[in-house]
Design an enzyme around this catalytic site. Structure first.
Site, short mmCIF file in Angstrom:
data_model
loop_
_atom_site.label_atom_id
_atom_site.label_comp_id
_atom_site.label_asym_id
_atom_site.label_seq_id
_atom_site.Cartn_x
_atom_site.Cartn_y
_atom_site.Cartn_z
N GLY A 228 37.76 72.08 55.76
CA GLY A 228 37.48 73.50 55.95
C GLY A 228 37.20 73.91 57.37
O GLY A 228 36.59 74.96 57.60
N GLY A 266 42.54 69.68 56.49
CA GLY A 266 43.95 69.89 56.18
C GLY A 266 44.56 70.88 57.14
O GLY A 266 45.26 70.53 58.09
N CYS A 342 60.87 93.16 46.64
CA CYS A 342 60.66 94.48 46.04
C CYS A 342 59.20 94.66 45.62
O CYS A 342 58.89 94.86 44.44
CB CYS A 342 61.59 94.66 44.84
SG CYS A 342 63.34 94.57 45.27
#
Length: 392
Positions: A228, A266, A342
């Site tokens: 983190g 990470g 869309c």
């Protein structure tokens, strides 16, 4: 922000959209992170951030091991980085996944609940296998400790980990010569914290582990404080202060002699090595505001939609314009960059200032080396996937 090698490849690409990864830059960054950490701190890469085999192979020389969160990740990482230690974490592990992990010889199991612990014990006993366990504990944290967190996995009601007072209920399955061996505590509590905040949380986890040893008469030689480490998409040139974090961990380890600490970053390892490169299909105005419609979109790069931010980018101008009509464009005007989907949520950057942006120009989105392609909804509208380019 955009390395010279990545910029050169981005300008030369024939097939767009594309992901470009600079593996040389990744190697240098991982090497620097490892050098900043004291020897008693183990460095595992959280494969969920980006499991591309090329990135795993580039990281492997600098990692103690890899953290995986599913049976699929386990099998994938074993193949891409054979022989490296694995830690198996994440909630909701199935019996089949636990059996796979036992058969694969996973080095550490991060157990999230009493039920999961019982499943692991039963699977291990049925296979006459042993498993080394870290109990994941959801320690309480105050608002001051979590104030800077982009995501909080602990410190409050959460699906992650055990309440601290439930640890004692797990001990009968972890003592007495059974198949499970308790090695320590895992407590990944928050993501998006700077070095000072990360160190404060790590100290809280280490102190709690020491107190738990005294309370239950245990030996807990390992503490995993998770990952983190902050990546600031609003200030892409800034990096987590690994030097300060390493010094802080060195001091923490000195206060807890005999303890092995482990971290599992990470995003902070791989985000900086990747770019999502595409081109501008159209510049249009709606109710007085300009929009740049890009090839691709958030079905390739989910991060800006998932984190609700404007993703940093670099414009790569292209002077060629062969159409017989005027080239759509904007100059010195904030423009919103959107994709081909869309949905009004297909937005990569909102009212971003640009000196100039025209149809046919290329755009390279930075910090796309983590939680980008691998978390995106690839099949929505069935546009073709991007190409992938790895610079060695």
């Amino acid at each position: 922000m955009l390395t010279a090698r990545a910029a050169e490849r981005a300008r030369a690409l024939d097939e767009l959209p594309a992901y470009v990864y600079d593996l040389t830059a990744l190697d240098a960054h991982a090497r620097a992170v490892r050098a900043a950490l004291p020897p008693r701190v183990e460095l595992y890469y959280a494969a969920k951030a980006n499991p591309a085999p090329e990135l795993l192979a580039a990281l492997a020389p600098h990692m103690t091991g890899f953290e995986v969160s599913s049976g699929g990740e386990l099998t994938h990482v074993r193949g891409a980085a054979p022989g490296r230690p694995l830690a198996f974490g994440g909630p909701g592990k199935t019996e089949a996944e636990l059996g796979l992990a036992l058969a694969a010889g996973v080095e550490r199991f991060h157990v999230e609940s009493e039920h999961e612990l019982r499943l692991l014990a039963a699977e291990a006993a049925s296979r006459s296998a042993a498993a080394d366990v870290l109990l994941r504990v959801n320690l309480p944290l105050g608002a001051a400790e979590l104030g800077g967190a982009a995501l909080a996995m602990g410190g409050r009601p959460s699906p992650f980990g055990l309440d601290p007072d439930r640890v004692g209920d797990c001990l009968p399955l972890l003592t007495g010569g059974g198949p499970l061996r308790l090695r320590g505590i895992h407590a990944h509590l928050a993501s998006g914290l700077d070095a000072a905040a990360q160190l404060a949380v790590a100290a809280r986890i280490a102190d709690w582990t020491r107190d738990a040893e005294a309370r239950y008469g245990l030996d807990l030689p390992e503490v995993c404080v998770g990952g983190g480490m902050a990546v600031d998409y609003g200030r892409p040139a800034e990096r987590f202060d690994w030097a300060a974090y390493g010094e802080g961990l060195r001091a923490l380890a000195a206060r807890h002699p005999g303890r092995t600490f482990r971290i599992e970053p990470g995003r902070a390892l791989t985000a900086y090595c990747g770019w999502y490169v595409t081109d501008v299909l159209d510049i249009k105005h709606s109710h007085g505001e300009p929009f740049a419609v890009l090839r691709g979109g958030t079905h390739h790069l989910r991060t800006p939609a998932a984190k609700a931010h404007s993703h940093p980018f670099t414009v790569l101008p292209r002077e060629t314009w062969s159409r017989p009509w005027p080239r759509p464009g904007v100059r010195d005007t904030p423009v919103t960059l959107v994709g081909q989907l869309c949905t009004p949520k297909d937005v990569l950057a909102t009212r971003a200032p640009v000196p100039e942006l025209r149809a046919g120009d290329r755009v390279a989105f930075a910090l796309a080396g983590a939680y980008a392609w691998n978390i995106s909804h690839h099949d929505f509208l069935m546009h073709p996937p991007p190409s992938f380019h790895y610079l060695n």
